[in-house]
Enzyme design. Structure first.
Site, PDB file in Angstrom:
ATOM      1  N   GLY A  71      21.499  -0.770 -22.345  1.00 55.57           N
ATOM      2  CA  GLY A  71      20.423  -2.254 -22.494  1.00 55.57           C
ATOM      3  C   GLY A  71      18.942  -1.961 -22.237  1.00 55.57           C
ATOM      4  O   GLY A  71      18.102  -2.783 -22.941  1.00 55.57           O
ATOM      5  N   THR A  72      18.857  -0.824 -21.424  1.00 56.64           N
ATOM      6  CA  THR A  72      17.271  -0.706 -21.218  1.00 56.64           C
ATOM      7  C   THR A  72      17.161  -0.274 -22.786  1.00 56.64           C
ATOM      8  O   THR A  72      16.114  -0.548 -23.256  1.00 56.64           O
ATOM      9  CB  THR A  72      17.444   0.660 -20.366  1.00 56.64           C
ATOM     10  OG1 THR A  72      18.354   0.281 -19.413  1.00 56.64           O
ATOM     11  CG2 THR A  72      15.740   1.189 -19.985  1.00 56.64           C
ATOM     12  N   ASN A 151      21.395 -10.423 -13.169  1.00 53.21           N
ATOM     13  CA  ASN A 151      22.297  -8.900 -12.636  1.00 53.21           C
ATOM     14  C   ASN A 151      22.862  -9.044 -11.269  1.00 53.21           C
ATOM     15  O   ASN A 151      23.485  -8.731  -9.976  1.00 53.21           O
ATOM     16  CB  ASN A 151      21.599  -7.744 -13.153  1.00 53.21           C
ATOM     17  CG  ASN A 151      20.150  -7.357 -12.702  1.00 53.21           C
ATOM     18  OD1 ASN A 151      19.683  -8.213 -12.666  1.00 53.21           O
ATOM     19  ND2 ASN A 151      19.715  -6.441 -12.040  1.00 53.21           N
ATOM     20  N   GLN A 179      24.201  -8.709 -19.119  1.00 54.20           N
ATOM     21  CA  GLN A 179      25.394  -9.386 -17.530  1.00 54.20           C
ATOM     22  C   GLN A 179      26.061 -10.620 -17.805  1.00 54.20           C
ATOM     23  O   GLN A 179      27.245 -11.040 -17.716  1.00 54.20           O
ATOM     24  CB  GLN A 179      24.634  -9.684 -16.155  1.00 54.20           C
ATOM     25  CG  GLN A 179      23.979  -8.535 -15.620  1.00 54.20           C
ATOM     26  CD  GLN A 179      25.103  -7.584 -15.253  1.00 54.20           C
ATOM     27  OE1 GLN A 179      26.006  -8.221 -14.609  1.00 54.20           O
ATOM     28  NE2 GLN A 179      24.532  -6.626 -14.689  1.00 54.20           N
ATOM     29  N   SER A 199      24.722  -4.591 -23.411  1.00 53.38           N
ATOM     30  CA  SER A 199      25.164  -2.548 -23.067  1.00 53.38           C
ATOM     31  C   SER A 199      26.129  -2.634 -23.083  1.00 53.38           C
ATOM     32  O   SER A 199      27.685  -3.875 -22.439  1.00 53.38           O
ATOM     33  CB  SER A 199      24.757  -2.795 -21.499  1.00 53.38           C
ATOM     34  OG  SER A 199      25.015  -2.107 -21.155  1.00 53.38           O
ATOM     35  N   GLY A 200      27.221  -1.732 -23.470  1.00 49.29           N
ATOM     36  CA  GLY A 200      28.442  -1.238 -23.554  1.00 49.29           C
ATOM     37  C   GLY A 200      29.475  -0.965 -21.865  1.00 49.29           C
ATOM     38  O   GLY A 200      30.232  -2.002 -21.722  1.00 49.29           O
ATOM     39  N   HIS A 201      28.803  -0.793 -20.829  1.00 49.52           N
ATOM     40  CA  HIS A 201      29.095  -0.363 -19.729  1.00 49.52           C
ATOM     41  C   HIS A 201      29.755  -1.557 -18.850  1.00 49.52           C
ATOM     42  O   HIS A 201      30.282  -1.387 -18.266  1.00 49.52           O
ATOM     43  CB  HIS A 201      28.926   1.121 -19.202  1.00 49.52           C
ATOM     44  CG  HIS A 201      27.361   0.649 -18.636  1.00 49.52           C
ATOM     45  ND1 HIS A 201      27.607   0.898 -17.408  1.00 49.52           N
ATOM     46  CD2 HIS A 201      25.987   0.627 -19.083  1.00 49.52           C
ATOM     47  CE1 HIS A 201      26.251   0.258 -16.496  1.00 49.52           C
ATOM     48  NE2 HIS A 201      25.301   0.404 -17.820  1.00 49.52           N
ATOM     49  N   THR A 238      21.207  10.156 -34.761  1.00 50.39           N
ATOM     50  CA  THR A 238      22.725  10.501 -35.396  1.00 50.39           C
ATOM     51  C   THR A 238      23.247   9.377 -34.240  1.00 50.39           C
ATOM     52  O   THR A 238      22.804   9.065 -32.848  1.00 50.39           O
ATOM     53  CB  THR A 238      23.240  11.590 -35.072  1.00 50.39           C
ATOM     54  OG1 THR A 238      22.358  12.607 -36.534  1.00 50.39           O
ATOM     55  CG2 THR A 238      24.558  11.589 -35.606  1.00 50.39           C
ATOM     56  N   CYS A 326      19.813   0.075  -9.164  1.00 51.45           N
ATOM     57  CA  CYS A 326      18.228   0.793 -10.186  1.00 51.45           C
ATOM     58  C   CYS A 326      17.429   0.657  -8.754  1.00 51.45           C
ATOM     59  O   CYS A 326      17.193   1.538  -9.022  1.00 51.45           O
ATOM     60  CB  CYS A 326      17.685   0.163 -10.853  1.00 51.45           C
ATOM     61  SG  CYS A 326      19.351  -0.232 -12.222  1.00 51.45           S
TER      62      CYS A 326
HETATM   63  C1  LIG Z   1      20.201  -7.878 -17.226  1.00 48.61           C
HETATM   64  C2  LIG Z   1      20.218  -6.246 -17.432  1.00 48.61           C
HETATM   65  N1  LIG Z   1      19.507  -5.235 -18.209  1.00 48.61           N
HETATM   66  C3  LIG Z   1      19.308  -4.298 -18.688  1.00 48.61           C
HETATM   67  C4  LIG Z   1      20.109  -3.532 -18.103  1.00 48.61           C
HETATM   68  C5  LIG Z   1      19.655  -1.918 -18.548  1.00 48.61           C
HETATM   69  O1  LIG Z   1      21.538  -1.484 -19.079  1.00 48.61           O
HETATM   70  P1  LIG Z   1      21.723  -0.113 -19.609  1.00 48.61           P
HETATM   71  O2  LIG Z   1      22.160   0.515 -18.257  1.00 48.61           O
HETATM   72  O3  LIG Z   1      22.646  -0.260 -20.215  1.00 48.61           O
HETATM   73  O4  LIG Z   1      20.688   0.329 -19.658  1.00 48.61           O
HETATM   74  C6  LIG Z   1      21.185  -3.982 -16.491  1.00 48.61           C
HETATM   75  C7  LIG Z   1      21.880  -3.038 -16.365  1.00 48.61           C
HETATM   76  O5  LIG Z   1      21.809  -2.769 -15.108  1.00 48.61           O
HETATM   77  C8  LIG Z   1      21.051  -4.905 -16.173  1.00 48.61           C
HETATM   78  O6  LIG Z   1      22.050  -5.584 -15.366  1.00 48.61           O
END
Ligand SMILES: Cc1ncc(COP(=O)(O)O)c(C=O)c1O
Length: 407
Positions: A71-72, A151, A179, A199-201, A238, A326
């Site tokens: 996501g970042t 989030n 989210q 984002s995958g996780h 890659t 975070c």
């Molecule tokens: C709304 C939102 N954007 C971005 C991210 C970042 O995603 P990633 O952990 O895959 O970098 C998060 C992760 O907490 C999130 O909640």
């Protein structure tokens, strides 16, 4: 000890089926998807199938999906790429006060490079107003980035209406759907967005993989990484093949199970919210009462620190969080809660419960069994509790804001 995981907005366990499948892409199918030989070709095929699954889960075309490290990176890539590609047209970027730091800090960094930034305020529920966006747009605006769902407080933004405004003015619109995917419908055409982050996780896939949707025809180019021609020159490096396979599967499962699971989780969430509000005094629900993610409950407890609640819950085997993953660990209260007008001292008492696939009614029973005595005990000890006269008298004189006293 009984263990209950209530922190699914921070991360989710990888589904067993996914973990088993991606294992094969580390040992058996290990080729580089760029290689022309057999080993490369079979992996390329699997990567392209994963791309189709990701695209289909958000109503996109496979060619509009770029795989990233999460996501970042997707947020950075979307915002930086649009800003740099369109800077000859204008220098104004609009975002909101409740964004994840992956968006907020990227936009702020561009602010230091000569871009003009508008950070839209939110109401007490953390909602962005369509009128505020309309008033903020200028003829120099080149990007609007507003998240789909929070989030921290679970509030769902009126993305369709916000993106329609951008479309009228021909301004690219990005949304962070990290989210919302898997919990509420996410369709890029229905929402009318040009770029979208996943984002995958957060959806039972692996960590370190994500995707950026870029609508065909959007004036965007890759500006962050210099390197090879992977992802059709949109993301050098890659490919994280096991991650990509896992992301594809996670998106497919999310699509198949979303409706039913959202119904089940919103039942659990509503029960949790009702019981907390009824059984524990001096608690405020944060976020929108109805326009919120089906798995998300967040509160501010008066006269207690969120961290002490989290530690006490952890000792009882319950994993929750305060603020976003975070920022927990930081002493500053969440920027999201503050932007919603929640006072500092109350924002310090925030706690977030985010439900997931493994949670049951029994988990809510257990939470409701352990939480009220935890709150009572912490309040009895707390210098923040107005009702604890001795504690008030002996609390630190130097601190104007009681909760800021950490001496
Ligand atoms: C709304 C939102 N954007 C971005 C991210 C970042 O995603 P990633 O952990 O895959 O970098 C998060 C992760 O907490 C999130 O909640």
């Amino acid at each position: 000890m009984r263990r209950v995981y209530f922190d699914h907005s921070a991360t989710t366990p990888v589904r067993r089926e996914i973990a088993e499948e991606i294992q094969k892409f580390m040992t058996d199918y290990f080729g580089n998807p760029t290689s022309l030989h057999y080993f490369g070709r079979q992996v390329r095929k699997a990567v392209e199938e994963a791309r189709e699954k990701v695209a289909s889960s958000i109503g996109a075309q496979p060619g509009e999906i770029v795989f990233t490290s999460g996501g970042t990176e997707s947020d950075n890539m979307a915002i930086h790429g649009i800003a740099m590609t369109n800077k000859n047209r204008g220098n104004h970027i609009i975002t909101s006060a409740v964004e994840h730091h992956a968006v907020l800090n990227t936009v702020k960094a561009l602010g230091k490079e000569g871009f003009t930034i508008t950070i839209l305020p939110v109401d007490k529920y953390g909602m962005v107003s369509v009128d505020d966006l309309a008033n903020a747009i200028t003829n120099k605006t080149i990007l609007i980035s507003i998240m789909h769902a929070s989030n921290e407080v679970g509030t769902i933004q009126p993305i369709k209406e916000l993106a329609a405004l951008a479309r009228e003015k021909n301004i690219p619109f990005h949304t962070d759907a990290v989210q919302s995917l898997g919990k509420i419908p996410v369709d890029v055409n229905e929402l009318g967005v040009d770029l979208l982050t996943i984002s995958g996780h957060k959806i039972y896939g692996p960590k370190g993989v994500g995707a950026l949707y870029i609508r065909k025809g959007t004036r965007w180019r890759q500006t962050l990484f210099h390197g090879g021609a992977q992802e059709k020159l949109r993301r050098a490096g890659t490919e994280n093949v096991p991650g990509i396979i896992g992301l594809g599967m996670a998106c497919e499962f999310a699509m198949q199970e979303r409706e039913q699971e959202a119904r089940r989780l919103s039942g659990l969430r509503d029960r949790l919210i009702k019981e907390v509000m009824e059984k524990i005094p001096h608690v405020r629900l944060t976020g929108h009462p109805t326009m919120r993610l089906p798995n998300h409950a967040s509160f501010c407890f008066e006269f207690i620190e969120g961290e002490s609640m989290l530690l006490s819950l952890d000792m009882k085997g319950i994993a929750a969080s305060s603020g976003s993953a975070c920022t927990s660990g930081s002493l500053e209260p969440s920027h999201v809660l503050l932007s919603m007008g929640i006072p500092h001292e109350l924002a310090h008492g925030s706690i977030r419960i985010t439900l997931g696939r493994d949670n049951t009614e029994e988990d809510i029973d257990y939470f409701m069994e352990v939480m009220p005595p935890i709150v009572e005990r912490l309040r009895a000890m707390s210098p923040l509790d107005q009702e604890t006269e001795f504690a008030m008298e002996s609390s630190c004189e130097a601190c104007k804001v009681r909760s800021a006293c950490r001496r």
